[in-house]
Enzyme design. Structure first.
Site, PDB file in Angstrom:
ATOM      1  CB  VAL A 140      52.915  49.702  45.684  1.00  0.00           C
ATOM      2  CG1 VAL A 140      54.008  49.513  44.633  1.00  0.00           C
ATOM      3  CG2 VAL A 140      53.515  50.041  47.043  1.00  0.00           C
ATOM      4  CG  ASP A 167      37.105  73.744  50.766  1.00  0.00           C
ATOM      5  OD1 ASP A 167      36.886  74.951  50.575  1.00  0.00           O
ATOM      6  OD2 ASP A 167      37.599  73.303  51.822  1.00  0.00           O
ATOM      7  CB  SER A 207      36.670  58.003  55.986  1.00  0.00           C
ATOM      8  OG  SER A 207      36.469  58.466  57.284  1.00  0.00           O
ATOM      9  CE1 TYR A 240      38.022  74.259  65.225  1.00  0.00           C
ATOM     10  CE2 TYR A 240      39.154  72.328  64.362  1.00  0.00           C
ATOM     11  CZ  TYR A 240      38.501  72.972  65.394  1.00  0.00           C
ATOM     12  OH  TYR A 240      38.333  72.337  66.590  1.00  0.00           O
ATOM     13  CG  ASP A 273      42.573  56.995  59.710  1.00  0.00           C
ATOM     14  OD1 ASP A 273      42.054  56.004  60.256  1.00  0.00           O
ATOM     15  OD2 ASP A 273      41.962  57.722  58.899  1.00  0.00           O
ATOM     16  CG  HIS A 316      39.052  54.522  59.120  1.00  0.00           C
ATOM     17  ND1 HIS A 316      39.660  55.751  59.163  1.00  0.00           N
ATOM     18  CD2 HIS A 316      37.819  54.737  58.612  1.00  0.00           C
ATOM     19  CE1 HIS A 316      38.829  56.671  58.708  1.00  0.00           C
ATOM     20  NE2 HIS A 316      37.699  56.072  58.358  1.00  0.00           N
ATOM     21  CG  ASP A 318      49.089  46.969  46.560  1.00  0.00           C
ATOM     22  OD1 ASP A 318      50.106  47.167  45.876  1.00  0.00           O
ATOM     23  OD2 ASP A 318      47.944  46.844  46.074  1.00  0.00           O
ATOM     24  CB  ALA A 330      35.693  69.280  57.974  1.00  0.00           C
ATOM     25  CG  ASP A 348      51.387  52.795  72.251  1.00  0.00           C
ATOM     26  OD1 ASP A 348      51.905  53.652  71.487  1.00  0.00           O
ATOM     27  OD2 ASP A 348      51.339  51.583  71.960  1.00  0.00           O
TER      28      ASP A 348
HETATM   29 CA    CA Z   1      49.285  47.593  43.668  1.00  0.00          CA
END
Ligand code: CA
Ligand code: CA
Ligand code: CA
Ligand code: CA
Length: 465
Positions: free
Chosen positions: A237, A358, A382, A329, A171, A226, A180, A327, A215
């Protein structure tokens, strides 16, 4: 002086004899004790006064506390209650066995660890996380969710040190310092941070938590937000008294960046998938698409042993009629995901496709982690995709031996059928990780994989946020 030395010797002798005569009883206690503070016991002596002194001296016990119980309790107790520390070289089992055979002792118990009786839910199951547990909050429909709490009864996931499956978040990068997320990030075991050297010889310098294909560096910084958002849905977490909880409360996530604010290139996507595969990713989470049919991209996806979860796209498109790659393929190790809302409706923006998409997963008003230690709500396929990737991670944490076909069957074979997805997706259903885990732990033999979605047709630099 002499008499003191004598007492010590005689005490030790008593202790040794008592340990010896109770050794079988101590042996029998091994593995039988509840969770407790080692080396501590709670003892009631049969009478008050002198006995305590005698007993503690005989066995070299330290009095941590003599409970100062009120008179109206002591009447019924008939003897003092003591909190004692055993000598350092005496185990809890030995101490208990020894004290229990002593005539002066009414009873001896471990200093058990007690827990508040709670509902078993993590303390950061924010009510905004309707996708995990929908109680009807915010105008939602009860149980229009993936049954996170039900799944967590079996597994809350595993982090790297627990041997958890490696999930590559391909991503815009991840805020690796997010409080978190940090504990649930993969750390490259062969790399030394910040020394400017490619210690593990994998071609990337200082790739501690992942890779930046743009890079070529080991710094997958998320300058967009994102990727961090997706990561939080997969594995923020859990139970750390802050923010949110991911589908996996414990996770092992790798940050692989190839997208910038305006997208990324095919070449960088290939490098990203290649890096994730090289470093052992078991699952990849891909909330991106665009471009046309790219054989090279298809080839690397097909030849990566990982299970690739892809967002279906946000163009209200029927992917059966007009393919949306990657998606679309037609590969057995790709799962394409549509977005549903808190009422189990197909999101207005979501792509769909009876043959090529799916299943659905929560993708509207999804609250998760964003850079700088922040949290925000985003919409998109997403956001649906990482719910499925996190679910795959929970299944693998439960059974690391699952094949891609078995994972696919578990994820697709246990969806909740919903009218909005009937005729719009292969399964006609929305992800239910609670059901998938139940099926897995019920030891049902995995069924043959669902026929892979057919069709190929004729787009790759879009983030489906
Ligand atoms: Ca948490
Ligand atoms: Ca539920
Ligand atoms: Ca390296
Ligand atoms: Ca290094």
């Amino acid at each position: 002086m002499t008499s003191e030395a004598k007492v010590t010797i005689s005490s030790h002798g008593k202790l040794d004899r008592a340990l010896q005569s109770s050794s079988r009883a101590a042996q029998a206690l091994k593995g039988q004790l509840n969770e407790h503070k080692p080396g501590e016991v709670i003892v009631k002596v049969k009478q008050s006064d002198g006995l305590q002194q005698e007993l503690t001296s005989d066995y070299n016990l330290e009095v941590i506390e003599k409970f100062d119980l009120p008179a109206n309790m002591m009447r019924g107790m008939q003897g003092d209650l003591l909190h004692l520390r055993l000598p350092v070289d005496v185990t809890t089992e030995q101490g208990l066995a020894m004290l229990r055979q002593d005539q002066r002792v009414a009873y001896a118990e471990t200093n058990d660890i007690l827990h508040a009786i709670d509902n078993g839910l993590p303390n950061d199951l924010n009510p905004k996380l309707w996708g995990l547990d929908n109680q009807g909050q915010g105008g939602g429909t009860v149980d229009a969710d993936i049954d996170g709490p039900e799944a967590w009864r079996t597994s809350v996931g595993k982090n790297q040190s627990q041997g958890g499956p490696l999930i590559a978040v391909i991503d815009t990068g991840i805020d690796v310092a997010h409080p978190d997320l940090t504990a649930n990030l993969w750390t490259n075991p062969g790399e030394i941070a910040g020394d400017g050297i490619d210690n593990d010889g994998n071609g990337t310098i200082d790739d501690v938590h992942g890779y930046n294909a743009i890079d070529g560096s080991g710094n997958p910084v998320d300058d967009v937000g994102h990727g961090s958002h997706c990561a939080g849905t997969i594995g923020a977490v859990g139970n750390n008294e802050q923010g949110v909880v991911g589908v996996q409360q414990n996770a092992n996530m790798m940050a692989v960046k190839f997208l910038a604010k305006n997208g990324g290139t095919l070449a960088d996507a290939v490098k990203a998938i290649s890096y994730a595969t090289k470093m052992g990713a078991r699952v990849t989470s891909n909330s991106w698409g665009g471009g046309g049919y790219n054989q090279a991209l298809k080839d690397v996806l097909e030849n990566s042993p990982a299970l690739h979860i892809f967002a279906a796209g946000n163009d209200k498109n029927n992917n059966d009629a007009k393919a949306a790659y990657p998606a679309s393929y037609d590969l057995p190790n790709i799962i394409a995901v549509a977005a549903t809302d808190k009422n189990d409706k197909l999101a207005g923006f979501s792509n769909y496709g009876l043959k090529t998409v799916d299943l659905g997963a929560p993708g509207v008003d999804i609250y998760s982690t964003t850079p700088g230690g922040n949290y925000q709500s985003y919409n998109g396929t997403s956001m649906a995709c990482p719910h499925v990737a996190g679910a795959a991670g929970l299944l693998l944490a439960t059974d690391p031996s699952l094949s891609n076909d078995q994972l696919r069957e578990l994820l697709l074979g246990t969806t909740d059928k919903i009218p909005a997805l009937e005729g719009k997706t292969v399964t006609g259903g929305r992800l239910n990780i609670g059901s998938a885990i139940a099926k897995l732990s019920g030891q049902e033999p995995p069924q043959p994989p669902a026929p892979p979605p057919a069709n190929e047709g004729g787009c790759f630099n879009k983030i489906f946020g």
